[in-house]
Design a protein around this motif. Sequence first.
Motif, PDB file in Angstrom:
ATOM      1  N   GLN A 116       0.251  -5.985   0.479  1.00 15.25           N
ATOM      2  CA  GLN A 116       0.931  -4.786  -0.020  1.00 15.25           C
ATOM      3  C   GLN A 116       2.279  -4.621   0.688  1.00 15.25           C
ATOM      4  OE1 GLN A 116      -0.150  -2.329  -2.275  1.00 15.25           O
ATOM      5  NE2 GLN A 116       1.672  -1.078  -1.948  1.00 15.25           N
ATOM      6  N   ALA A 117       2.265  -4.770   2.023  1.00 15.06           N
ATOM      7  CA  ALA A 117       3.498  -4.616   2.799  1.00 15.06           C
ATOM      8  C   ALA A 117       4.519  -5.671   2.413  1.00 15.06           C
ATOM      9  CB  ALA A 117       3.182  -4.695   4.285  1.00 15.06           C
ATOM     10  N   ALA A 118       4.024  -6.856   1.994  1.00  9.51           N
ATOM     11  CA  ALA A 118       4.939  -7.942   1.617  1.00  9.51           C
ATOM     12  C   ALA A 118       5.250  -7.920   0.125  1.00  9.51           C
ATOM     13  CB  ALA A 118       4.325  -9.279   2.011  1.00  9.51           C
ATOM     14  N   GLN A 119       4.764  -6.891  -0.582  1.00  7.99           N
ATOM     15  CA  GLN A 119       4.957  -6.754  -2.026  1.00  7.99           C
ATOM     16  C   GLN A 119       4.481  -7.967  -2.810  1.00  7.99           C
ATOM     17  OE1 GLN A 119       9.012  -5.464  -2.769  1.00  7.99           O
ATOM     18  NE2 GLN A 119       8.271  -3.373  -2.612  1.00  7.99           N
ATOM     19  N   ILE A 120       3.299  -8.435  -2.452  1.00 12.30           N
ATOM     20  CA  ILE A 120       2.713  -9.554  -3.185  1.00 12.30           C
ATOM     21  C   ILE A 120       1.501  -9.046  -3.952  1.00 12.30           C
ATOM     22  CG2 ILE A 120       1.487 -11.753  -2.936  1.00 12.30           C
ATOM     23  CD1 ILE A 120       3.249 -12.199  -0.452  1.00 12.30           C
ATOM     24  N   PRO A 121       1.516  -9.170  -5.268  1.00 13.00           N
ATOM     25  CA  PRO A 121       0.374  -8.694  -6.060  1.00 13.00           C
ATOM     26  C   PRO A 121      -0.900  -9.413  -5.625  1.00 13.00           C
ATOM     27  CG  PRO A 121       2.197  -9.340  -7.475  1.00 13.00           C
ATOM     28  CD  PRO A 121       2.550  -9.782  -6.107  1.00 13.00           C
ATOM     29  N   THR A 122      -1.958  -8.643  -5.439  1.00  9.90           N
ATOM     30  CA  THR A 122      -3.227  -9.204  -4.966  1.00  9.90           C
ATOM     31  C   THR A 122      -4.326  -8.825  -5.941  1.00  9.90           C
ATOM     32  OG1 THR A 122      -2.475  -8.900  -2.707  1.00  9.90           O
ATOM     33  CG2 THR A 122      -4.817  -9.285  -3.008  1.00  9.90           C
ATOM     34  N   ILE A 123      -5.149  -9.807  -6.293  1.00  8.27           N
ATOM     35  CA  ILE A 123      -6.287  -9.524  -7.165  1.00  8.27           C
ATOM     36  C   ILE A 123      -7.560  -9.898  -6.425  1.00  8.27           C
ATOM     37  CG2 ILE A 123      -7.322  -9.879  -9.431  1.00  8.27           C
ATOM     38  CD1 ILE A 123      -4.681 -10.854 -10.453  1.00  8.27           C
TER      39      ILE A 123
END
Lengths: 388, 294
Positions: A116-123
């Motif tokens: 989230q802090a690195a703005q990477i979408p996570t599923i």
Amino acid sequence: MMKVTKILSVAATMLAVAPIAAQAEDTIKIGFVGAFTGALAPYDQPTLQGVQLAVDQINKAGGIDGKFKIELITRDMRSETAQSAVMTQEVIDQQVNVLLSPCDVDPSVAAGQIAQAAQIPTIAPCASTPTLPGIVGDYMFANYTADNLQATALAYFAQKQGYKNALILLSRDTPYTEKLPLYFAKAFENKGGKIAGTVEFKMGQQDFSAEVTKIKGISPAPDVIMTAAYEPDFPAFIKQLRSAGIKTPVLGSDGIDSPTTLGLGEVAEGVVFSNAGYPSEGSSLAKFNADFKAFFKQDPSAVYTATGYDVIKVIEAAIKADGDKLDGPSIRDAIDNLENVQVATGTITYKGMNRVPLRVVALNRIVNGQKTHVEDIVPNGADVPPAE
Amino acid sequence: MEFFLQQFLNALALGGTYALLGLGLAVVFSVLGLINFAHGELMTLTGYGIFYALLFGVPYPLALIIGVVLATGAAILMERVAFRPVRNSSGTTMLLTSFAVSTILHILFQNLISARPKAIAVPNSLTGAVAIADMQIGVIQLLSILVTAVSLLALTLFLRRSLLGIAMRAAAEDFNVARLMGVNANLVISTAFGISGVLAGIAGILWLFQRGSVDPLMGFLPVLKAFIAVVLGGLGSLSGAVIGGFILGFIEVGLRAYLPDGVLAYRDAISLTLVILVLFFWPQGIVARREAVR
């Protein structure tokens, strides 16, 4: 031997380093921090197989949208939440575009917060706690059938069968074993049903005699017993329930979708349970199972293979939708707006769902030791109890 | 009264399984001073032995025997490969070795067999119940009580009547003196592991009958319970392990049956508090070893 290994590793390093510069534009990196050993391995190992199959199919067809080859980076977090954070940092340092997190809510939160802090979408391919995306933030998505969704489908079924009183058996040891029956209770009560009683158990207890004796004493006798217990608790419970002469119908959740349940014999006859899909003839899930067998030379060991496959299809659909942009915010927005994406288990919708997807819930009944299809349900959003 | 009797039988059945497991740990501890945390993996091995035997069409009773034999062989092998080289090292070294063996086996099971549970069908005749007066007692529970009784009897006979058994008791009493009397250390230790393997195999079968499947981590929880039973009964004492197992079974079933719903969630905490309370009054366990620490 030593020499060969050395040469191979040097070659591998060269292969790994060389193409980055050349292919940077044409590759999408997907990181999967999963539990490939330890207590969560039964879920993440099959998920990984599904992911691998989808990646292989897409890459053979020329990549996503005919442009982006998928590079899969996997890391084992050994079913430890702290390792989940460490490994996530490691794959983020390799500049992944999308992250897949482990199969349970706690390590998924650990992974998700860093991403989230690195703005990477996570599923999260198979964590089913519906509060997960809310806890982490707007870059975290669920994929699997959420607990409250599944519970609602089971409540529909209970109501349709004319059951008036339900008993729930729950364990406070995990959110899944506790909340799913509570969501069921809420949805069932909303539909006019009554909860006749709540009985608690401890996961891993071999002996359910005390609980069964309690259930026997409840008056009025429940019309149905609902539980999210799974192996090894569910088999022990149902055996002791039936051997005490209690014939009340039992509803279960996807945790018991396993060969063990089918192998229980007489005691499990008539048990109805929900899961992420039933491979009826001609369905997308049946096709997936056939593809899986051709690729791995074995049958899928669990439905998590299919839901793992689904995640990659979701990512593919999102990148197609956002006009081939690979930056985090674009992919995030694209996933959030996906509607009716065709995946292995059916269709999946994220639009308007607060990152917990709407997908089909299949109901199955055990007849003669075989899983048979009862019906597919897509619950009405208004009936689904809010995540808590 | 009827409820009480019913729960009494339940506790007897559960306590019996704990007693068998605890005894397996205690047999090894008595001669080697080691709590073997890889004991649970012997149960898991029994399960896989049965699973593969059934897969190859072996008749059910024979498959069960194969499972026990496999656990026994594995226990003896475990001692040879892992524990013999560190036998004279500190207790901590041996303890860590046992954790290592346990972890290695977990990973091997997960990666070579499957991380998913493997189903083992349990014959329908075992899932029924027998009515005694107004009570229902499951066939498996009845079997647990019976098997525990027979195993305990056989072990007692072996330890009291056979030469090797007497040597083992002597070794448990004082290993160095026993060796001075001409007792073969390797043989005694191998036998202790062999016996622990047999007991793990039998307990494993009873456990499998309840759960209907085998998975890589199956042995973890039982060995933890067995450890509690052994500590409760008194480390190093065989009869203590049995008593500890039964007490643990009675505490667990008693709490599940009689605790009000609101506090049920805390019952593990309560049962462990009770265990601590027992240890507070008998710090060496219920059946304390009469000698000083070696």
